[in-house]
Motif scaffolding. Structure first.
Motif, short mmCIF file in Angstrom:
data_model
loop_
_atom_site.label_atom_id
_atom_site.label_comp_id
_atom_site.label_asym_id
_atom_site.label_seq_id
_atom_site.Cartn_x
_atom_site.Cartn_y
_atom_site.Cartn_z
N GLU A 32 12.38 8.92 29.55
CA GLU A 32 13.81 9.19 29.41
C GLU A 32 14.23 9.38 27.96
N SER A 33 13.38 8.96 27.03
CA SER A 33 13.71 9.12 25.62
C SER A 33 13.78 10.59 25.23
N GLU A 79 18.06 -1.55 31.36
CA GLU A 79 17.48 -1.22 30.06
C GLU A 79 18.56 -0.66 29.16
N ALA A 86 18.23 5.03 26.43
CA ALA A 86 16.99 5.55 25.84
C ALA A 86 17.26 6.54 24.71
N ASN A 145 16.20 5.84 21.02
CA ASN A 145 16.21 4.39 20.82
C ASN A 145 14.78 3.94 20.51
N ASP A 171 21.37 -4.97 23.39
CA ASP A 171 19.95 -5.04 23.01
C ASP A 171 19.75 -5.69 21.64
N ASN A 200 13.41 1.21 20.64
CA ASN A 200 12.87 0.25 21.60
C ASN A 200 12.43 0.91 22.90
N ARG A 201 12.72 2.22 23.05
CA ARG A 201 12.31 2.91 24.27
C ARG A 201 11.65 4.25 23.95
N GLU A 202 11.11 4.39 22.76
CA GLU A 202 10.60 5.69 22.34
C GLU A 202 9.37 6.14 23.11
N ASN A 203 8.74 5.25 23.87
CA ASN A 203 7.58 5.64 24.67
C ASN A 203 7.95 5.95 26.12
N ASP A 204 9.25 5.81 26.47
CA ASP A 204 9.70 6.10 27.82
C ASP A 204 9.97 7.59 27.98
#
Length: 355
Positions: A167-168, A81, A84, A159, A201, A161-165
């Motif tokens: 690790e963000s 990925e 984040a 990021n 990405d 594209n990973r704001e719901n993870d």
């Protein structure tokens, strides 16, 4: 590559002193003294930005991937990925002071984001960045916003594209000072490998249909030739740079192979693996020439059974090899990427055909 988790320090304070990013917050430096950020999480309204501010990473398409239809690559490694979150310089001493001065004029107004999810009001901002008081036992404070010193204040960026993870939210270190021409000693510093992953990405490759002969109607037991012209197959290079940090990386996607999946078990591929290597001139396979109907193509497929109603779905996936180089002589590789197209193939039960 180190895109792993790191737990930041979130300071404890009274509810009246700070709020989460759902509340409007001052955009540090929104006095017109810097170019607007782009390409990240956050929104602008009425001269303010939410705490999860947009990134200042500048992305440039250096070659390939332009014109016509393009699509992002899918990494071969399903576990890979993009990063984040990371830290970026967001304010000079003058810009931070200006943001706090606006708070002083309107204490009940917008707050100042100090992490992607945390904003502070006037009291904490003045104590920590103007008076040099550490009233939260955080272990840091600054006098008079470090005016006269060479450097900037840094903050985490998520990021989009990973704001719901989960690790963000690893970049929760409170707004901190970093001397000019240095990077934070932190797992989430914007090092060249982090920017290379960010650039990966952003890579888009052409939606390339493989040339086929016959194009859409094949014949049982006769080979269908497949090829890609060298003019179609070009490297794609994307540059990501963070000017205020002096860091950059260029990520290159180079087409290296074509894989054919005939869409049925009743077929043979050429070569048997279905992997057609790229030629020295950058092409793949060879175009069909009249009179070569019975020859074995260097890249192609032979159907052993006719279609019955629905056509076979011939899948052609191009493999792109990913490499990068960056500031300070850094370089490395990233997981290969693929892009797949599907072409309908009708196969007829005729033993000979005039081509």
């Amino acid at each position: 590559m180190r895109f792993g988790a790191r737990t930041g320090t979130v300071l404890a304070a009274s509810v009246s002193a700070f709020v989460l990013s759902c509340t409007a917050a001052h955009a540090i430096g929104d006095d017109g003294s810097q170019a607007p950020p782009s390409g990240g999480s956050g929104g602008a309204s009425g001269g303010t930005l939410t705490a999860s501010a947009a990134t200042r990473i500048k992305v440039t398409q250096k070659s390939g991937g332009t014109g016509g239809s393009t699509q992002p690559l899918a990494p071969v490694d399903p576990n890979w990925e993009p990063p984040a979150c990371w830290y970026e310089p967001v304010a000079t001493p003058q810009q931070l002071k200006a943001a706090v001065e606006r708070l002083k004029k309107n204490p009940n107004g917008d707050l100042v984001p100090v992490t992607p999810s945390l904003s502070w009001g006037e009291e904490l901002m003045v104590n920590h960045y103007e008076k040099g008081q550490d009233d939260t036992d955080s272990g840091f404070s600054y006098k008079n916003y470090n005016l006269g010193k060479d450097g900037m204040f840094w903050r985490g960026v998520i990021n989009k594209n990973r704001e719901n993870d989960s690790e963000s939210y690893d970049c929760e270190r409170t707004l901190f000072w970093q001397n000019a021409n240095t990077l934070p000693d932190d797992d989430h510093a914007p090092t060249p490998d982090v920017l290379a992953g960010y650039a990966y990405d952003k890579i888009n490759v052409p939606q390339t249909e493989v040339e086929l002969k016959p194009a859409a109607r094949s014949t049982v037991n006769l080979p269908t030739w497949a090829w890609l012209d060298k003019a179609t197959f070009k490297e794609v290079k994307v540059r990501a740079e963070l000017p205020d940090a002096g860091v950059w990386a260029e990520t290159t996607a180079k087409p290296v192979a074509l894989h054919l999946n005939p869409g049925t078990r009743d077929a043979e591929t050429y070569p048997a693996s279905g992997d057609c290597a790229i030629n020295d001139d950058g092409s793949i396979g060879a175009p069909y020439a009249k009179g070569e109907a019975d020859r074995t193509p260097p890249c192609g497929v032979r159907y052993l059974r006719a279609t019955d109603g629905a056509p076979y779905q011939l899948k052609a996936s191009v493999t792109w090899q990913i490499s990068w180089e960056g500031s300070g002589g850094a370089k490395g590789g990233l997981p290969d990427g693929t892009f797949e197209t599907t072409q309908a193939m009708t196969v007829q039960e005729i033993q000979s055909v005039n081509r």
